[in-house]
Design an enzyme around this catalytic site. Structure first.
Site, PDB file in Angstrom:
ATOM      1  N   THR A 185      -8.919   9.417   8.048  1.00 23.57           N
ATOM      2  CA  THR A 185      -8.489   8.296   7.260  1.00 23.57           C
ATOM      3  C   THR A 185      -8.071   6.905   8.477  1.00 23.57           C
ATOM      4  O   THR A 185      -7.806   5.880   8.288  1.00 23.57           O
ATOM      5  CB  THR A 185      -6.987   8.506   6.708  1.00 23.57           C
ATOM      6  OG1 THR A 185      -6.372   8.903   7.320  1.00 23.57           O
ATOM      7  CG2 THR A 185      -7.704   9.421   5.288  1.00 23.57           C
ATOM      8  N   LYS A 222       0.855  -1.314   0.027  1.00 24.22           N
ATOM      9  CA  LYS A 222       0.080  -0.207  -0.007  1.00 24.22           C
ATOM     10  C   LYS A 222       0.905   1.194  -0.078  1.00 24.22           C
ATOM     11  O   LYS A 222       1.579   1.338   0.967  1.00 24.22           O
ATOM     12  CB  LYS A 222      -0.834  -0.031   1.264  1.00 24.22           C
ATOM     13  CG  LYS A 222      -1.848  -1.234   1.238  1.00 24.22           C
ATOM     14  CD  LYS A 222      -2.654  -1.313   2.671  1.00 24.22           C
ATOM     15  CE  LYS A 222      -1.853  -1.474   3.793  1.00 24.22           C
ATOM     16  NZ  LYS A 222      -2.741  -1.691   5.049  1.00 24.22           N
ATOM     17  N   GLY A 250      -8.320   3.845  10.175  1.00 20.68           N
ATOM     18  CA  GLY A 250      -8.964   2.505  10.082  1.00 20.68           C
ATOM     19  C   GLY A 250      -8.843   2.069   8.624  1.00 20.68           C
ATOM     20  O   GLY A 250      -9.499   1.008   8.168  1.00 20.68           O
ATOM     21  N   THR A 251      -8.130   2.890   7.668  1.00 20.39           N
ATOM     22  CA  THR A 251      -8.012   2.668   6.359  1.00 20.39           C
ATOM     23  C   THR A 251      -7.642   1.163   6.246  1.00 20.39           C
ATOM     24  O   THR A 251      -8.038   0.296   5.255  1.00 20.39           O
ATOM     25  CB  THR A 251      -7.459   3.480   5.520  1.00 20.39           C
ATOM     26  OG1 THR A 251      -6.100   3.693   6.276  1.00 20.39           O
ATOM     27  CG2 THR A 251      -7.795   4.798   5.139  1.00 20.39           C
ATOM     28  N   GLY A 252      -6.299   0.782   6.669  1.00 19.29           N
ATOM     29  CA  GLY A 252      -5.880  -0.685   6.547  1.00 19.29           C
ATOM     30  C   GLY A 252      -6.714  -1.645   7.067  1.00 19.29           C
ATOM     31  O   GLY A 252      -6.869  -2.578   6.258  1.00 19.29           O
ATOM     32  N   CYS A 253      -7.365  -1.427   8.280  1.00 21.30           N
ATOM     33  CA  CYS A 253      -8.440  -2.316   8.465  1.00 21.30           C
ATOM     34  C   CYS A 253      -9.427  -2.774   7.625  1.00 21.30           C
ATOM     35  O   CYS A 253     -10.025  -3.954   7.209  1.00 21.30           O
ATOM     36  CB  CYS A 253      -8.874  -2.248   9.845  1.00 21.30           C
ATOM     37  SG  CYS A 253      -7.842  -1.877  11.258  1.00 21.30           S
TER      38      CYS A 253
END
Length: 267
Positions: free
Chosen positions: A204, A173, A206-209
């Protein structure tokens, strides 16, 4: 019956990341979400004020309880905190006949450590080898491999370094780089570059989860890795655009945007 997806991750009391983000994503994408809580955090828009991991036997019991009775079509991991938890979860996933999306969570959006340094070896040699897709961000790539990416040109080296630990696919990412939000999906032989415009929105958390849960949701529906990652990228881009202020710091992405728009990815 709805596809069944299991998240194995920590709880975020502020509701923006972790188990809470995972379950919201799964609801938005039309799958049934189930959870194994690995840790409890005291967390808000300003950071992580405390974290308490659960005993390995509690994590193992939750996992077995769900998988042995209900079953699962995809598993997603997040915060695992310790070497013992990483190894236990790797063993459980290795014995489960379902694709696994491994989000090797190392630090929070605010820079708080969520993985003990002694757990890195277990992450590299136990958990990554059972991953269908691993989804590290650039900080996690550096933590796991020592490769530091300064530009888009470095994403391929980062992917090779993570793939050397055994995941079938890796999604590097590149959201922390300047310019468009570009990610690289590869299995070492084929490459797919995913680009999206960068939204001028600082909320932003929590974007990875959210991205990892969206990939797991699409895999549970029977999509290929390439299709699942493409749809998940669309979903998280829309969620970032819908991010909103919460508390005094970084707010969460808007998980529910896909519920109110026809034609949303995977809806």
């Amino acid at each position: 019956m709805k596809p069944l997806v299991l998240t194995v991750a920590g709880s975020d009391s502020g509701g923006g990341a972790g188990i809470q983000a995972d379950l919201k994503t799964m609801l938005a994408l039309g799958v049934h979400g189930m959870s194994v809580v690995t840790a409890v955090t005291a967390q808000n828009s300003l950071g992580v004020q405390g974290a308490w991991e659960l005993p390995v036997e509690a994590v193992r019991a939750q996992y077995r309880s769900v998988v042995d009775d209900i079953g699962v079509q995809a598993v997603k991991t997040g915060m695992l905190a310790s070497a013992e938890l990483v190894e236990a979860v790797a063993e459980l996933i290795g014995a489960t006949d379902a694709p696994a999306v491994i989000d090797p969570v190392g630090v929070s959006k605010h820079g708080d450590s969520l993985l003990a340094s002694e757990a890195l070896d277990s992450m590299r040699h136990k958990l990554l080898p059972v991953a269908t897709v691993a989804t590290p961000n650039l900080d996690e790539v550096a933590q796991l491999t020592g490769v530091r990416v300064e530009s888009e040109a470095g994403l391929r080296e980062a992917a090779d370094a993570v793939l050397s630990y055994g995941p079938k696919w890796v999604l590097i990412k590149g959201g922390h780089l300047p310019g468009d939000a570009v990610d690289l999906l590869t299995d070492g032989s084929e490459e797919h570059w995913l680009r999206a415009p960068r939204h001028d929105n600082r909320h932003t958390h929590g974007t990875g989860c959210t991205l990892a849960s969206a990939i797991a949701s699409q895999l549970a529906k029977g999509q290929s890795v390439r299709e699942a990652v493409g749809a998940a990228k669309e979903y998280v881009t829309g969620a970032i655009a819908a991010g909103f202020a919460l508390g005094g710091g970084i707010g969460p992405v808007g998980h529910g945007w896909a519920l109110t728009r026809r034609g949303a990815p995977g809806a």
